[in-house]
Motif scaffolding. Structure first.
Motif, short mmCIF file in Angstrom:
data_model
loop_
_atom_site.label_atom_id
_atom_site.label_comp_id
_atom_site.label_asym_id
_atom_site.label_seq_id
_atom_site.Cartn_x
_atom_site.Cartn_y
_atom_site.Cartn_z
N ILE A 56 8.21 -34.81 20.68
CA ILE A 56 9.22 -34.74 21.73
C ILE A 56 10.49 -35.41 21.19
CG2 ILE A 56 7.65 -34.63 23.68
CD1 ILE A 56 8.04 -37.63 24.08
N GLU A 57 11.65 -34.99 21.71
CA GLU A 57 12.92 -35.53 21.26
C GLU A 57 13.83 -35.79 22.45
OE1 GLU A 57 14.85 -33.02 18.47
OE2 GLU A 57 13.27 -33.16 16.95
N ALA A 58 14.66 -36.81 22.33
CA ALA A 58 15.75 -37.09 23.27
C ALA A 58 16.98 -37.36 22.43
CB ALA A 58 15.41 -38.27 24.16
N ASN A 59 18.02 -36.53 22.60
CA ASN A 59 19.19 -36.61 21.73
C ASN A 59 20.48 -36.59 22.55
OD1 ASN A 59 17.51 -36.27 19.33
ND2 ASN A 59 17.34 -34.12 19.95
N SER A 60 21.50 -37.18 21.98
CA SER A 60 22.87 -37.04 22.47
C SER A 60 23.61 -36.17 21.47
CB SER A 60 23.56 -38.40 22.60
OG SER A 60 22.96 -39.16 23.63
N LEU A 61 24.33 -35.18 21.99
CA LEU A 61 24.94 -34.19 21.11
C LEU A 61 26.38 -33.98 21.52
CD1 LEU A 61 23.22 -30.91 20.02
CD2 LEU A 61 25.58 -30.86 20.75
N ALA A 62 27.26 -33.87 20.53
CA ALA A 62 28.68 -33.58 20.76
C ALA A 62 29.07 -32.36 19.97
CB ALA A 62 29.54 -34.77 20.37
N SER A 63 29.77 -31.43 20.62
CA SER A 63 30.24 -30.21 19.98
C SER A 63 31.76 -30.15 20.09
CB SER A 63 29.61 -28.98 20.63
OG SER A 63 30.08 -27.79 20.03
N TRP A 64 32.42 -30.07 18.96
CA TRP A 64 33.88 -30.06 18.91
C TRP A 64 34.36 -28.69 18.45
CZ3 TRP A 64 37.08 -32.55 14.44
CH2 TRP A 64 38.45 -32.34 14.67
N GLN A 65 35.04 -27.99 19.32
CA GLN A 65 35.64 -26.71 18.93
C GLN A 65 36.96 -27.01 18.24
OE1 GLN A 65 35.78 -23.51 21.90
NE2 GLN A 65 37.83 -23.00 21.16
N ILE A 66 36.97 -26.82 16.92
CA ILE A 66 38.15 -27.15 16.12
C ILE A 66 39.23 -26.09 16.28
CG2 ILE A 66 38.98 -27.59 13.78
CD1 ILE A 66 36.18 -28.60 13.11
N SER A 67 38.81 -24.82 16.27
CA SER A 67 39.77 -23.72 16.47
C SER A 67 39.03 -22.53 17.07
CB SER A 67 40.42 -23.33 15.13
OG SER A 67 39.47 -22.77 14.24
N PRO A 68 39.68 -21.71 17.89
CA PRO A 68 41.01 -22.01 18.47
C PRO A 68 40.90 -23.11 19.52
CG PRO A 68 40.10 -20.03 19.44
CD PRO A 68 39.12 -20.44 18.37
N GLY A 69 41.94 -23.84 19.74
CA GLY A 69 41.90 -24.93 20.69
C GLY A 69 41.29 -26.17 20.06
N PHE A 543 36.74 -18.97 14.64
CA PHE A 543 36.07 -19.82 15.62
C PHE A 543 35.30 -20.88 14.82
CE2 PHE A 543 33.36 -21.22 18.97
CZ PHE A 543 34.05 -20.94 20.14
N THR A 544 35.82 -22.11 14.81
CA THR A 544 35.24 -23.18 14.00
C THR A 544 34.78 -24.31 14.90
OG1 THR A 544 36.76 -22.64 12.20
CG2 THR A 544 35.63 -24.76 12.08
N THR A 545 33.55 -24.77 14.67
CA THR A 545 33.01 -25.86 15.46
C THR A 545 32.36 -26.89 14.55
OG1 THR A 545 30.87 -24.76 15.76
CG2 THR A 545 32.55 -24.39 17.45
N ALA A 546 32.42 -28.13 14.97
CA ALA A 546 31.70 -29.21 14.32
C ALA A 546 30.84 -29.89 15.37
CB ALA A 546 32.66 -30.21 13.69
N SER A 547 29.70 -30.38 14.99
CA SER A 547 28.80 -31.00 15.95
C SER A 547 28.08 -32.17 15.29
CB SER A 547 27.79 -29.99 16.50
OG SER A 547 27.13 -29.32 15.44
N ALA A 548 27.63 -33.07 16.14
CA ALA A 548 26.92 -34.25 15.66
C ALA A 548 25.83 -34.61 16.66
CB ALA A 548 27.88 -35.42 15.48
N LEU A 549 24.78 -35.25 16.14
CA LEU A 549 23.64 -35.60 16.98
C LEU A 549 23.13 -36.98 16.62
CD1 LEU A 549 20.56 -33.45 17.90
CD2 LEU A 549 20.20 -35.52 16.55
N LEU A 550 22.77 -37.74 17.65
CA LEU A 550 22.05 -39.00 17.51
C LEU A 550 20.89 -38.97 18.49
CD1 LEU A 550 24.94 -41.64 17.34
CD2 LEU A 550 23.45 -40.93 15.45
N GLY A 551 19.70 -39.35 18.02
CA GLY A 551 18.58 -39.27 18.94
C GLY A 551 17.32 -39.92 18.42
N LEU A 552 16.27 -39.77 19.21
CA LEU A 552 14.95 -40.31 18.89
C LEU A 552 13.92 -39.19 18.93
CD1 LEU A 552 14.99 -43.57 21.05
CD2 LEU A 552 15.29 -43.41 18.56
#
Length: 556
Positions: A56-69, A543-552
């Motif tokens: 099982i996993e519990a994560n915090s995730l962030a998704s950054w749309q670099i372009s467009p916007g 359409f470019t995105t960057a993402s990061a995750l921290l979790g257990l």
């Protein structure tokens, strides 16, 4: 050394080729294995190894749309899954299954559920005679109105589709005196869910819904040197795929004979000829008062079940092929064929080289007429039973290839187009895996070409003759760090060239890195980053995105 011993490995080569080929035509199923050997292709030779890892996993995730916007959306991600493998004397298989729920923290994001997984295995019913095998896939891709599909690099995307595919069936291999007898049957099912946008007026893409496939082969033959100097055989096969979209149907039946002529103890000339009947047909869509096709709520054309069945393609008559088989050892096998089928030239074959227990190279060339579901079922059946799934460390999605030291392991090119139309598919897929110390590295690449077939006078006529091409490559390396840590690095690239006028091409590039450290027994802290770019010729911006995750993660 006798021909009988040297050609004992040809059965495995031909059986694997039968799974790569579009319809079950393979005649050179030499059955060189002794009666005491296990039947079934691609089965691991390891014994007595079982691994089951639920988590099982519990994560915090962030998704950054670099372009467009420049938007940032964060999520809480909860996931549960299992990775398992078994390699025994009479049973074997691997499975990776994951359920994931993403909770968006901002209004511009949305909650989502995803099920992804890959499985392939077999069980022995009668030792060394009868086995039963099965496989399945659940995958998420990103698709547009032209049917172009790429591995989904996004957590939340209203163009995401969910693809499910499964197959199952028995394999028989036995010996009656000097005659080897083999037979198999497979039933398969494939479905694509969403997105439910309308088919755009004037485009050729009616998105695939679901299909059921049936395939069966039988062959009887002798080995070179027992009792004749050459091996002879006769076989027959039948393939049918029923696609729900406009009631499309593929039927392919053949009967043929073949001969194996040894040149040296490791090299043989093979040839075969027979007759085959192939037919592709469909019905038209329901038309409104103005003669325009009616589109249902799910974005697919509504089939006019009262309309007559119209032939889209047919070929009947003589088929033939010639080739060579080279097996210098149990670790190196080559089979290559050239012939005539579908009223044109055909090429198919495969090559496998396993210089040691720590590395493997596989190359396969295929050619056949089928629909999206049939092609995916065939590729699933060609996977080895001992593999490790490669996933995006942030989204958890399948990246298209598996890490394996026992055969070919890439599927992403097969998901390149989800048009409903039946097609003639040709292509090549290659993969290489190697264990380097405690690390495992793998790379896979391929090319898939589909020429679509549509019945005249129906809405599918717009797709007739359209050619879609997919190119793909994926690579990765993973391994332990010290006593408690592990890492993985993965990259992938997909290019999709559409034959639809004015639709342009699509390119996807992505890379990811992850690190995991065991905090206490069975509990690990995880960190991952990823970046992806989707570039379309008809879109003004990438359409470019960057993402990061921290979790257990907790492994039971």
């Amino acid at each position: 050394m006798s021909y009988r011993v040297k050609f004992r490995h040809l059965a495995t080569t031909a059986a694997a080729l039968a799974l790569l080929h579009g319809a079950p035509l393979q005649a050179q199923s030499y059955q060189g294995a002794d009666a005491g050997e296990s039947s079934g292709e691609g089965f691991s030779s390891d014994r007595g190894r079982t691994s089951i890892d639920p988590y099982i996993e519990a994560n915090s995730l962030a998704s950054w749309q670099i372009s467009p916007g420049s938007d940032v959306v964060t999520y809480t991600q909860l996931a549960a899954g299992v990775d398992a493998s078994i390699a025994g004397r009479n049973n074997g298989g691997s499975v990776s299954l994951r359920y994931e729920r993403n909770f968006a923290h901002q209004s511009e994001g949305s909650d989502s559920d995803t099920i992804t997984g890959l499985a392939r295995g077999y069980a022995t019913i009668i030792p060394r005679v009868l086995t039963f095998e099965a496989g399945g896939l659940a995958s998420s891709t990103r698709v547009d109105a032209q049917g172009r599909s790429v591995i989904n690099p996004l957590v939340d995307d209203n163009l995401s589709t969910q693809t499910y595919s499964a197959y199952a069936g028995p394999n028989l291999q036995t010996r009656m005196g000097a005659v080897d007898v083999s037979a198999n049957y497979r039933i398969g099912y494939t479905r694509v869910d969403g997105p439910d946008f309308l088919t755009q007026s004037g485009t050729q893409a009616d998105l695939f819904d679901e299909s059921v496939t049936h395939s069966a082969t039988v062959r009887a033959g002798t080995r070179p040197g027992d009792p004749l100097p050459v091996g002879i055989g006769v076989g027959a096969g039948y393939y049918q795929e029923d696609v729900s979209n406009l009631d499309q149907r593929v039927r392919d039946a053949y009967v043929r004979g073949d001969v194996t002529v040894p040149i040296t103890p490791t090299l043989a000339f093979v040839a075969g000829a027979g007759v085959e009947d192939v037919e592709v047909s469909s019905r038209d869509a329901v038309r409104d008062a103005d003669g325009n096709p009616v589109i249902g709520d799910n974005g697919r054309y509504v089939t006019d079940t009262a309309s007559p069945r119209i032939i889209a393609y047919e070929a009947s008559g003589l088929i033939w092929d010639v080739g060579v088989v080279w097996t210098p050892s149990s670790r190196t096998q080559l089979e290559a064929h050239f012939g005539r089928r579908y009223d044109s030239e055909t090429f198919y074959g495969n090559f496998s080289w396993r210089p040691s227990s720590r590395s493997n190279l596989s190359i396969g060339v295929y050619d056949g007429i089928q629909g999206f579901g049939g092609r995916l079922n065939n590729a699933l059946a060609a996977l080895p039973t001992d593999f490790t799934v490669t996933r995006d460390p942030v989204t958890g999605e399948l990246t298209g290839c598996v890490s394996t030291l026992d055969g070919s392991g890439c599927l992403d090119g097969l998901l390149g187009s989800v048009r409903s139309s039946v097609f003639r598919g040709r292509g090549v897929v290659a993969s290489y895996s190697r264990q380097i110390g405690r690390m495992t590295a793998a790379i896979g690449a391929g090319y898939d070409r589909r020429k679509f077939i549509g019945a005249p006078g129906t809405v599918l006529e717009l797709a007739d003759g359209i050619v879609d091409e997919s190119y793909y490559v994926a690579a990765g390396v993973s391994g332990p760090v010290g006593q408690r840590g592990s890492f993985s690095l993965n990259s992938y690239a997909n290019w999709f060239d559409s034959g639809t006028a004015g639709s342009g091409d699509v390119r996807v590039l992505g890379s990811s890195a992850s690190y995991s450290e065991e905090v206490v027994r069975n509990l690990s802290a995880r960190a991952a980053v990823a970046i992806s770019m989707l570039d379309s010729d008809i879109a003004p911006d990438n359409f470019t995105t960057a993402s990061a995750l921290l979790g257990l993660r907790y492994d039971f």
